[in-house]
Design a protein around this motif. Structure first.
Motif, PDB file in Angstrom:
ATOM      1  N   LEU A  35     -22.998 -32.263   6.640  1.00 45.56           N
ATOM      2  CA  LEU A  35     -23.348 -31.471   5.457  1.00 45.56           C
ATOM      3  C   LEU A  35     -22.144 -31.213   4.558  1.00 45.56           C
ATOM      4  O   LEU A  35     -22.250 -31.251   3.332  1.00 45.56           O
ATOM      5  N   VAL A  36     -20.984 -30.956   5.157  1.00 40.84           N
ATOM      6  CA  VAL A  36     -19.814 -30.631   4.338  1.00 40.84           C
ATOM      7  C   VAL A  36     -19.433 -31.785   3.422  1.00 40.84           C
ATOM      8  O   VAL A  36     -18.863 -31.577   2.337  1.00 40.84           O
ATOM      9  N   SER A  37     -19.771 -33.009   3.779  1.00 36.96           N
ATOM     10  CA  SER A  37     -19.395 -34.152   2.953  1.00 36.96           C
ATOM     11  C   SER A  37     -20.112 -34.123   1.608  1.00 36.96           C
ATOM     12  O   SER A  37     -19.582 -34.591   0.597  1.00 36.96           O
ATOM     13  N   TYR A  38     -21.319 -33.556   1.568  1.00 42.29           N
ATOM     14  CA  TYR A  38     -22.040 -33.434   0.302  1.00 42.29           C
ATOM     15  C   TYR A  38     -21.346 -32.430  -0.613  1.00 42.29           C
ATOM     16  O   TYR A  38     -21.259 -32.632  -1.835  1.00 42.29           O
ATOM     17  N   ALA A  39     -20.858 -31.345  -0.034  1.00 43.58           N
ATOM     18  CA  ALA A  39     -20.128 -30.347  -0.815  1.00 43.58           C
ATOM     19  C   ALA A  39     -18.828 -30.934  -1.358  1.00 43.58           C
ATOM     20  O   ALA A  39     -18.455 -30.685  -2.507  1.00 43.58           O
ATOM     21  N   ILE A  40     -18.144 -31.724  -0.552  1.00 40.57           N
ATOM     22  CA  ILE A  40     -16.913 -32.373  -1.007  1.00 40.57           C
ATOM     23  C   ILE A  40     -17.201 -33.285  -2.196  1.00 40.57           C
ATOM     24  O   ILE A  40     -16.493 -33.261  -3.207  1.00 40.57           O
ATOM     25  N   THR A  41     -18.267 -34.064  -2.095  1.00 37.72           N
ATOM     26  CA  THR A  41     -18.647 -34.975  -3.181  1.00 37.72           C
ATOM     27  C   THR A  41     -18.950 -34.209  -4.466  1.00 37.72           C
ATOM     28  O   THR A  41     -18.583 -34.645  -5.569  1.00 37.72           O
TER      29      THR A  41
END
Length: 196
Positions: A35-41
């Protein structure tokens, strides 16, 4: 000296996720990605510096290639504790905040928060939808860190109560309520998987 043009982004991943059996939400997979990868993007195109606020699984979060910062205390004091930690690390005038579990949020939406705060010369810009505040989606003046330290030291934790003290502009996302679909339970995760 604070940089007026710089923006620090912080992704809040420091909670205990009690409703998810204490799993680390930011590391849970959504459509095959943490999930955190979507926030990073979503954050990367908007900010000049990106931080991840995490209090567990630090090494796992470090694998994403961004600085990982932990709360000043080990008592899991909620979103404001992560926001304060980011303010203390930032040399920017603006701190942009989002949680780790809102995979539908995109860069353009976050940019609106930054732009509205600057245009209104407000202390804070906060996302609203259907009259409801979403207070962990915000752009905030990092100069408020001393006030925030005092607020937390007094034992208070509620984000809305802290924000109510300041010149706050609301940014209406009423046409896109799905942006605030977050993941608090495994059932919500499964429901979001079906939607997307």
């Amino acid at each position: 000296m604070k940089n007026k043009d710089a923006i620090t982004g912080v992704i809040l991943a420091g909670g205990l996720a009690r409703r998810m059996g204490h799993q680390d939400k930011g590391l849970i997979l959504f459509q095959g990605q943490p999930l955190v990868s979507y926030a990073i993007t979503a954050m990367r195109p908007v900010v000049t510096e990106l931080l991840i606020n995490a209090n567990r699984n630090i090494e796992a979060y470090q694998q994403f290639g961004w600085p990982v910062i932990s709360d000043q205390t080990d008592s899991f004091d909620g979103p404001l504790a992560g926001i304060l930690t980011a303010m203390l690390h930032s040399q920017a005038d603006t701190l942009l905040v989002m949680p780790c579990d809102a995979p539908l949020m995109q860069a353009g939406h976050l940019q609106r928060l930054v732009d509205c705060r600057r245009a209104q010369n407000a202390d804070v810009a906060v996302a609203v939808e259907g009259g409801r505040w979403h207070p962990v989606f915000l752009a905030v003046n990092t100069a408020l860190k001393t006030d925030l330290q005092a607020y937390l030291a007094s034992g208070q934790r509620k984000v809305e109560t802290w924000l109510a003290q300041y010149a706050t502009v609301t940014v209406d996302f009423g046409a896109q309520p799905e942006l605030f679909s977050n993941v608090n339970t495994m059932a919500e995760l499964e429901g979001l998987e079906r939607v997307r």
